[in-house]
Design a protein around this motif. Structure first.
Motif, PDB file in Angstrom:
ATOM      1  N   LEU A   1       2.492  -2.485   0.137  1.00 15.87           N
ATOM      2  CA  LEU A   1       2.331  -2.154   1.552  1.00 15.87           C
ATOM      3  C   LEU A   1       1.262  -3.041   2.186  1.00 15.87           C
ATOM      4  O   LEU A   1       0.165  -3.177   1.630  1.00 15.87           O
TER       5      LEU A   1
ATOM      6  N   TYR B   1      -1.252  -3.220   9.804  1.00 18.52           N
ATOM      7  CA  TYR B   1      -0.248  -2.671  10.712  1.00 18.52           C
ATOM      8  C   TYR B   1      -0.892  -1.639  11.628  1.00 18.52           C
ATOM      9  O   TYR B   1      -1.965  -1.099  11.336  1.00 18.52           O
TER      10      TYR B   1
ATOM     11  N   TYR C   1       2.465   3.507  10.942  1.00 22.49           N
ATOM     12  CA  TYR C   1       3.297   3.668   9.756  1.00 22.49           C
ATOM     13  C   TYR C   1       4.478   4.562  10.117  1.00 22.49           C
ATOM     14  O   TYR C   1       4.306   5.671  10.621  1.00 22.49           O
TER      15      TYR C   1
ATOM     16  N   ASP D   1       4.064  -2.850  13.411  1.00 23.89           N
ATOM     17  CA  ASP D   1       4.161  -1.649  12.581  1.00 23.89           C
ATOM     18  C   ASP D   1       4.770  -1.966  11.215  1.00 23.89           C
ATOM     19  O   ASP D   1       5.211  -3.083  10.948  1.00 23.89           O
ATOM     20  N   ILE D   2       4.818  -0.952  10.366  1.00 21.08           N
ATOM     21  CA  ILE D   2       5.485  -1.050   9.063  1.00 21.08           C
ATOM     22  C   ILE D   2       6.381   0.172   8.898  1.00 21.08           C
ATOM     23  O   ILE D   2       6.018   1.282   9.292  1.00 21.08           O
TER      24      ILE D   2
ATOM     25  N   TYR E   1       8.656   2.415   6.099  1.00 26.55           N
ATOM     26  CA  TYR E   1       9.004   2.670   4.713  1.00 26.55           C
ATOM     27  C   TYR E   1      10.209   3.603   4.672  1.00 26.55           C
ATOM     28  O   TYR E   1      10.156   4.724   5.177  1.00 26.55           O
TER      29      TYR E   1
ATOM     30  N   ARG F   1       8.445  -5.522   9.797  1.00 26.43           N
ATOM     31  CA  ARG F   1       8.391  -5.420   8.339  1.00 26.43           C
ATOM     32  C   ARG F   1       8.876  -4.046   7.865  1.00 26.43           C
ATOM     33  O   ARG F   1       8.557  -3.027   8.472  1.00 26.43           O
ATOM     34  N   PHE F   2       9.628  -4.062   6.775  1.00 24.23           N
ATOM     35  CA  PHE F   2      10.076  -2.800   6.187  1.00 24.23           C
ATOM     36  C   PHE F   2      10.022  -2.875   4.668  1.00 24.23           C
ATOM     37  O   PHE F   2      10.102  -3.953   4.069  1.00 24.23           O
TER      38      PHE F   2
ATOM     39  N   THR G   1      11.803  -5.444   0.151  1.00 27.06           N
ATOM     40  CA  THR G   1      10.919  -5.797   1.269  1.00 27.06           C
ATOM     41  C   THR G   1      11.480  -7.018   1.987  1.00 27.06           C
ATOM     42  O   THR G   1      12.241  -7.806   1.409  1.00 27.06           O
TER      43      THR G   1
ATOM     44  N   TYR H   1       9.178  -9.080   3.500  1.00 22.71           N
ATOM     45  CA  TYR H   1       7.937  -9.819   3.716  1.00 22.71           C
ATOM     46  C   TYR H   1       7.301 -10.115   2.368  1.00 22.71           C
ATOM     47  O   TYR H   1       7.635  -9.500   1.353  1.00 22.71           O
TER      48      TYR H   1
ATOM     49  N   TYR I   1       3.871 -10.139   0.000  1.00 22.63           N
ATOM     50  CA  TYR I   1       2.661  -9.328  -0.068  1.00 22.63           C
ATOM     51  C   TYR I   1       1.673  -9.944  -1.076  1.00 22.63           C
ATOM     52  O   TYR I   1       2.026 -10.807  -1.847  1.00 22.63           O
TER      53      TYR I   1
END
Length: 276
Positions: free
Chosen positions: A28, A32, A35, A181-182, A184, A227-228, A272, A274, A276
């Motif tokens: 994660l 951001y 969430y 934001d992110i 999940y 992003r997810f 993902t 993105y 990390y």
């Protein structure tokens, strides 16, 4: 209200992510604004994040009501929970109350109390509805289930104060999430076999069509630079749908199966869009 207790899920939930928190947390991002979690369930990932602004959704309206009551009326909820007892006759009386007209007059606090009580005392904490949308999981076998975890409920209430809670389909987030934001996603998993299907968290279930809709949403978010992260089984459908994104395999323990010899370590995936 201030507590030193670190909040943890106040519900048992099929597919809960407590055991995978180290794998999820290290993936994660930290930069951001909000969430987003559209399949809230037990909320293990959210409760591990501490004071982040959050937007939490689930299609299960009873579940969201329970979170709202924990957030806004935790003392009243605790008082009501203390009235429950672990007893077979009492369990089935409370379980079957939703078949009666009386249930319609219950307050949201009473309904949340019932939800937690049934979750703590039913078989494996399994949320299951019949065709009439009535809870029908049988009682579980426990020595002394913890029905009232007062300290943790208060800690969870604190953690939920800056959170928006909505009973809605996962598609609801699309108009609200931004590139700062992110998201999940922890949807009901694609079953690895015909006998491993535990996707009926709502009366509509979560079939292959829904899995494809979720993938298409992820693709649209990706096109917008959002992003997810997504958890799912390592079923062929998942690997095919998300092959253009980053797919990593992680080991997870399977606890829910009618046969003890079918429980154990299995491969799941974390997807993902993105680095990390």
């Amino acid at each position: 209200m201030q507590l030193n207790t670190k909040p943890r899920p106040f519900l048992k939930w099929a597919g809960g992510k407590s055991q995978l928190l180290p794998e999820i947390s290290k993936r994660l991002p930290h930069d951001y604004e909000q969430y987003f979690e559209p399949f809230l369930g037990g909320g293990a990932v959210f409760f591990s994040l501490h004071s982040k602004q959050a937007y939490l959704l689930d299609i299960n309206s009873e579940l969201i009501n329970t979170y709202c009551v924990v957030k806004d009326y935790v003392d009243e909820l605790i008082s009501d929970l203390k009235c429950h007892i672990y007893n077979k006759e009492y369990y089935y009386h409370i379980r079957n109350i939703d078949r009666s007209l009386e249930y319609k007059n219950w307050t949201n606090i009473q309904k949340a109390s019932r939800f937690i009580y049934l979750n703590k005392t039913c078989y494996n904490g399994l949320y299951r509805l019949n065709s009439k949308m009535q809870f029908n999981t049988p009682i579980g076998s426990y020595k002394k289930p913890t029905i009232v975890d007062e300290e943790n409920l208060k800690a969870c209430s604190i953690a939920l104060q800056n959170v928006k809670l909505i009973a809605a389909d996962f598609l609801e987030i699309e108009s609200k999430v931004t590139s700062q934001d992110i998201v999940y996603f922890d949807p009901p998993y694609v079953p690895l076999s015909k006998t491993a299907n535990f996707t009926a968290y709502s009366h509509n279930g979560f079939d292959e069509v829904k899995q494809v809709e979720l993938y298409e949403l992820c693709s649209r978010l990706n096109a917008r630079g959002i992003r997810f992260m997504l958890s799912n089984s390592s079923a062929p459908l998942v690997l095919e749908l998300y092959k253009s994104f980053n797919i990593e395999f992680v080991q997870a323990a399977r606890f829910i199966n009618s046969r003890s010899d079918k429980r154990g370590q299995i491969l799941e995936v974390i997807v993902t869009n993105y680095e990390y």
